[in-house]
Design a protein around this motif. Structure first.
Motif, PDB file in Angstrom:
ATOM      1  N   GLY A  43       0.768  -1.186   0.054  1.00 38.87           N
ATOM      2  CA  GLY A  43      -0.070  -0.097  -0.023  1.00 38.87           C
ATOM      3  C   GLY A  43       0.747   1.368  -0.068  1.00 38.87           C
ATOM      4  O   GLY A  43       1.917   1.174   0.759  1.00 38.87           O
ATOM      5  N   ASN A  66       2.435  -1.570  -4.629  1.00 39.77           N
ATOM      6  CA  ASN A  66       0.991  -1.106  -4.533  1.00 39.77           C
ATOM      7  C   ASN A  66       0.302  -1.527  -5.692  1.00 39.77           C
ATOM      8  O   ASN A  66       0.795  -1.782  -6.856  1.00 39.77           O
ATOM      9  N   TYR A  67      -1.019  -1.441  -5.644  1.00 40.57           N
ATOM     10  CA  TYR A  67      -1.988  -1.850  -6.753  1.00 40.57           C
ATOM     11  C   TYR A  67      -1.764  -0.991  -7.701  1.00 40.57           C
ATOM     12  O   TYR A  67      -1.821  -1.332  -9.128  1.00 40.57           O
ATOM     13  N   THR A  94       0.236  -4.033   5.840  1.00 39.58           N
ATOM     14  CA  THR A  94      -0.408  -3.945   4.923  1.00 39.58           C
ATOM     15  C   THR A  94      -1.565  -2.740   5.105  1.00 39.58           C
ATOM     16  O   THR A  94      -2.287  -2.584   6.088  1.00 39.58           O
ATOM     17  N   THR A 134      -4.104  -1.152   2.610  1.00 39.41           N
ATOM     18  CA  THR A 134      -4.966  -0.887   1.448  1.00 39.41           C
ATOM     19  C   THR A 134      -6.462  -0.897   1.786  1.00 39.41           C
ATOM     20  O   THR A 134      -6.713  -1.236   2.838  1.00 39.41           O
ATOM     21  N   SER A 135      -7.454  -0.571   0.740  1.00 40.58           N
ATOM     22  CA  SER A 135      -8.675  -0.735   0.921  1.00 40.58           C
ATOM     23  C   SER A 135      -9.473  -1.892   0.121  1.00 40.58           C
ATOM     24  O   SER A 135     -10.563  -1.785  -0.411  1.00 40.58           O
ATOM     25  N   ALA A 136      -8.809  -2.911   0.102  1.00 38.71           N
ATOM     26  CA  ALA A 136      -9.093  -4.146  -0.900  1.00 38.71           C
ATOM     27  C   ALA A 136     -10.238  -5.067  -0.344  1.00 38.71           C
ATOM     28  O   ALA A 136     -10.444  -5.060   1.031  1.00 38.71           O
ATOM     29  N   GLY A 169      -5.644  -2.329   6.956  1.00 41.92           N
ATOM     30  CA  GLY A 169      -6.647  -1.691   6.036  1.00 41.92           C
ATOM     31  C   GLY A 169      -8.037  -2.337   6.221  1.00 41.92           C
ATOM     32  O   GLY A 169      -8.944  -1.826   5.632  1.00 41.92           O
ATOM     33  N   GLU A 210      -7.329  -8.047   2.905  1.00 42.98           N
ATOM     34  CA  GLU A 210      -5.782  -7.797   2.423  1.00 42.98           C
ATOM     35  C   GLU A 210      -4.943  -8.984   2.156  1.00 42.98           C
ATOM     36  O   GLU A 210      -4.230  -8.948   1.457  1.00 42.98           O
TER      37      GLU A 210
END
Length: 321
Positions: A135, A160-161, A196, A198-200, A220, A228
């Motif tokens: 992230g 990161n994505y 980690t 992220t907003s996955a 996240g 995540e």
């Protein structure tokens, strides 16, 4: 009522003060002196936003209140505002009267970073040298700054994505004088600590991306359905959480519980490690995982600290409410 505007938070709350407030409230939660209220978090059906409330009461610190806010994913692109927006309200626990209103955006970033850094302080190997970041958004920069203060890291690696965002964390590493390298997720096996953030809603970090002895801070996932890391990773790890109830319902543990990889009994409050009632890491080969869902008491702890500082420095605005 006292008001501490968002514009003044940066001059009042330090990473060190946020760390101390969060560590103290985690310990109070584990000892039964503080409790969180059930989280309300709903999709508005407007602007793709999630909105809700987190609150609680710390009997030891006599802190009562709530944070109202959420996530507006279109803010940055359309309005130049950060996507997370929130405000903290504090109440006098003796009377129920509102005592303070505090800007919650920067405080949320600082308290979230403080939580992961508390987990690194208490659970990562003392000789950890490589820090991995999954992230690279706004919150990741706060995470990285706080984490770099917990061990003598010699290298930061990141994924990161959207790779074009990696300079966000590369800049923070450079400011700290630590080399940075962009890697594929398979390269995370080099890391001794992985954060980690992220907003996955589907996992990116898999069990085979993590080496023995690694500490993970999964920061996240705070909503039902978010994820995540691969659920089987929790089965390989000793799992800790800010709060067990949130971890198993809206945190990373929700998926491992549903899949039968772990049970609720396999998740321990990190406050037990802080208080010394749990040993924490037991060997250099053990994988430890902190499931940081974000509890209301974190927000109240840092908000109460910032109100005290604002009063001391003459920055609190008093209104008759």
């Amino acid at each position: 009522m006292l008001i501490v505007p968002e514009r003044d938070i940066a001059d009042l709350m330090t990473r060190e003060a946020a760390f101390a407030a969060v560590e103290k409230v985690f310990a109070a939660m584990a000892s039964g002196d503080a409790s969180n209220f059930p989280v309300v978090r709903e999709a508005l059906g407007h602007e793709d936003a999630l909105y809700g409330f987190k609150g609680g009461f710390d009997r030891a610190g006599l802190t009562l209140g709530l944070k109202a806010g959420g996530y507006w994913p279109n803010n940055l692109e359309r309005r130049g505002l950060i996507n997370h927006q929130s405000t903290v309200f504090l109440f006098d626990p003796d009377t129920g009267k509102v005592s303070a209103m505090v800007g919650g955006n920067l405080l949320t970033a600082l308290r979230t970073a403080a939580a992961s850094s508390v987990s690194i302080r208490h659970l990562a190997r003392p000789d950890a040298k490589v820090l991995g970041m999954v992230g690279a958004g706004h919150q990741a920069t706060f995470q990285l700054r706080a984490a770099l203060e917990q061990r003598d890291f010699e290298k930061v690696i990141g994924w990161n994505y959207h790779p074009e965002m990696l300079p966000n964390i590369e800049k923070v590493a450079a400011e700290a004088g630590v080399p940075f390298e962009a890697v594929e997720l398979s390269g995370m096996t080099e890391a001794d600590v992985i954060i980690t953030i992220t907003s996955a809603f589907s996992p990116s970090l898999m069990a085979d991306h993590v080496s023995s002895g690694t500490h993970l801070a999964c920061m996240g996932t705070d909503t039902k359905g978010k994820q995540e890391v691969e659920a089987s990773l929790l089965a390989r790890a000793t799992v800790f959480a800010d709060e067990v109830a949130q971890s198993i319902s809206i945190g990373e543990a929700q998926h491992a519980i549903t899949g039968g990889q772990i049970t609720e009994a396999d998740v321990t409050q990190i406050g037990d490690v802080i208080n010394g009632t749990h040993p924490g890491r037991s060997s250099d080969d053990e994988i430890t995982l902190f499931d940081g869902t974000g509890v209301g008491l974190q927000d109240l702890a840092v908000a109460a600290a910032v109100v005290d500082l604002a009063v001391q420095k003459g920055l609190a605005i008093e209104v008759d409410f």
